[in-house]
Scaffold this active site. Structure first.
Site, PDB file in Angstrom:
ATOM      1  N   GLU A  52       4.269  19.338  11.171  1.00 13.44           N
ATOM      2  CA  GLU A  52       4.572  20.351  10.157  1.00 13.44           C
ATOM      3  C   GLU A  52       3.327  21.127   9.743  1.00 13.44           C
ATOM      4  O   GLU A  52       3.380  22.335   9.539  1.00 13.44           O
ATOM      5  CB  GLU A  52       5.227  19.713   8.935  1.00 13.44           C
ATOM      6  CG  GLU A  52       6.633  19.206   9.183  1.00 13.44           C
ATOM      7  CD  GLU A  52       7.608  20.296   9.618  1.00 13.44           C
ATOM      8  OE1 GLU A  52       7.333  21.485   9.364  1.00 13.44           O
ATOM      9  OE2 GLU A  52       8.627  19.962  10.233  1.00 13.44           O
ATOM     10  N   CYS A  67      18.405  34.189  15.693  1.00 13.70           N
ATOM     11  CA  CYS A  67      18.343  35.181  14.608  1.00 13.70           C
ATOM     12  C   CYS A  67      16.874  35.478  14.293  1.00 13.70           C
ATOM     13  O   CYS A  67      16.398  35.266  13.183  1.00 13.70           O
ATOM     14  CB  CYS A  67      19.084  34.652  13.387  1.00 13.70           C
ATOM     15  SG  CYS A  67      19.494  35.922  12.170  1.00 13.70           S
ATOM     16  N   CYS A  79      21.910  38.869  18.993  1.00  9.26           N
ATOM     17  CA  CYS A  79      23.234  38.903  18.373  1.00  9.26           C
ATOM     18  C   CYS A  79      24.351  38.717  19.399  1.00  9.26           C
ATOM     19  O   CYS A  79      25.427  38.226  19.068  1.00  9.26           O
ATOM     20  CB  CYS A  79      23.421  40.203  17.598  1.00  9.26           C
ATOM     21  SG  CYS A  79      22.234  40.408  16.244  1.00  9.26           S
ATOM     22  N   CYS A 103      25.139  35.174  19.619  1.00 10.85           N
ATOM     23  CA  CYS A 103      25.279  34.510  18.317  1.00 10.85           C
ATOM     24  C   CYS A 103      26.672  33.939  18.151  1.00 10.85           C
ATOM     25  O   CYS A 103      27.672  34.653  18.301  1.00 10.85           O
ATOM     26  CB  CYS A 103      24.989  35.510  17.196  1.00 10.85           C
ATOM     27  SG  CYS A 103      25.188  34.795  15.554  1.00 10.85           S
ATOM     28  N   CYS A 111      28.879  37.022  10.151  1.00  6.90           N
ATOM     29  CA  CYS A 111      27.583  37.573   9.721  1.00  6.90           C
ATOM     30  C   CYS A 111      27.770  38.843   8.890  1.00  6.90           C
ATOM     31  O   CYS A 111      28.234  39.872   9.400  1.00  6.90           O
ATOM     32  CB  CYS A 111      26.720  37.867  10.937  1.00  6.90           C
ATOM     33  SG  CYS A 111      25.111  38.591  10.502  1.00  6.90           S
TER      34      CYS A 111
END
Length: 287
Positions: free
Chosen positions: A34, A190, A197, A200, A206
């Site tokens: 992280e 995204c 898209c 998607c 959306c």
DNA sequence: GATGCGTGGGG
DNA sequence: TCCCCAAGCAT
């Protein structure tokens, strides 16, 4: 089917095989990933994470390393302050937490380099606790899918936190899976620049698409990098990382045309404890 | 809350 | 070439 379950299923099938997602990875090792992932793409982090973990698999081993070793091992991931803070966190964990990474959000937030996002990510991905993981990917997906705008606000506010919290499933495991899924979705589908898209799976849900993909205002130009102190700091650090002995000011003045700027950048590096001044007034990585 | 803080890849 | 952006944090 809800958006949450759709994305969670999609993640289960298509998640990238990133090394910190393998079984047997410890909470400490998740933390290392992280920190490295803060502002650095996963594809660049993966090999660095593997070599770092091979050298320092736990907090105790890193706590015993020198700052210079940590900075050199960090290599070219950028923002070498992160390497220093990670080492400081390792020392704090050894000294104050018996060598174990805390499971408590407030305790995590006290550690250097761990802010709102990273603490939430540790809870979700290392401990499978319910938390509100809000990084740039999650914020962008929520802004598009639920609010119908292209870009999230410049600053994260309480409205966004409240809305995001409402999307997190109630049970711990489902919450952790959702956070991983929506982050991955923002990272690979995204995306900020060229959203996929056509691939998607939630395009029919959306709000951004239903609104006709309205473009957001162009925000103010960011700081130019070329010629800034940031660039000079990077060049100085590169010189010190590759040097086999300490360097004199006269050496460092050669790495950049503007010697005033070298002095200023060096001062800030010393102030950050990324550079050490020897008794003889020479410069080296902190030993 | 705005700013400073690296590095590299892609359009 | 230039600009944007990438699992943010500290001040």
């Amino acid at each position: 089917m809800t958006v949450q379950s759709a994305l969670t299923r999609w993640f289960g099938k298509t998640a990238r095989p990133l090394p910190w997602r393998e079984s047997g990875v410890t909470p400490w090792q998740i933390l290392v990933s992280e920190i490295m992932l803060q502002q650095t793409p996963a594809i660049r982090v993966a090999p660095q994470w593997l070599s770092w973990i091979a050298r320092w698999p736990d907090a105790k081993s890193l706590a015993n390393a020198s700052p210079a070793d940590a900075i050199r091992q960090w290599d070219r991931l950028g923002y070498p302050n992160r390497a220093l803070r990670l080492r400081q966190t390792a020392q704090r964990i050894v000294e104050e937490h018996g060598g174990q990474l805390p499971r408590d959000e407030a305790e995590l937030r006290k550690l250097p380099g761990i802010g709102e996002y990273t603490a939430a990510a540790i809870l979700a991905f290392a401990y499978e606790q319910r938390s509100v993981v809000l990084d740039t990917n999650v914020r962008r997906v929520i802004t598009r899918v639920w609010h119908g705008r292209e870009r999230q606000p410049a600053t994260l506010g309480s409205e966004e936190r409240t809305f995001a919290e409402g999307l997190v499933p109630s049970t711990a495991k489902a919450a952790a899976r959702w956070s991983a899924a929506v982050m991955e979705f923002g990272a690979v589908i995204c995306t900020a620049k060229k959203p996929q898209c056509s691939h998607c799976i939630i395009k029919n849900e959306c709000a951004w698409r239903l609104a006709g993909f309205p473009a957001s205002e162009i925000h103010t130009r960011k700081q130019q990098f070329h010629g800034t102190d940031r660039q000079v700091r990077g060049i100085i650090m590169q010189a010190l990382k590759t040097a086999t002995k300490s360097l004199a000011m006269s050496d460092l003045e050669l790495v950049w045309q503007d010697s005033q700027q070298v002095h200023r950048a060096l001062d800030s590096l010393v102030s950050d404890e990324l550079v050490e001044v020897t008794k003889n007034g020479r410069y080296r990585l902190p030993q």
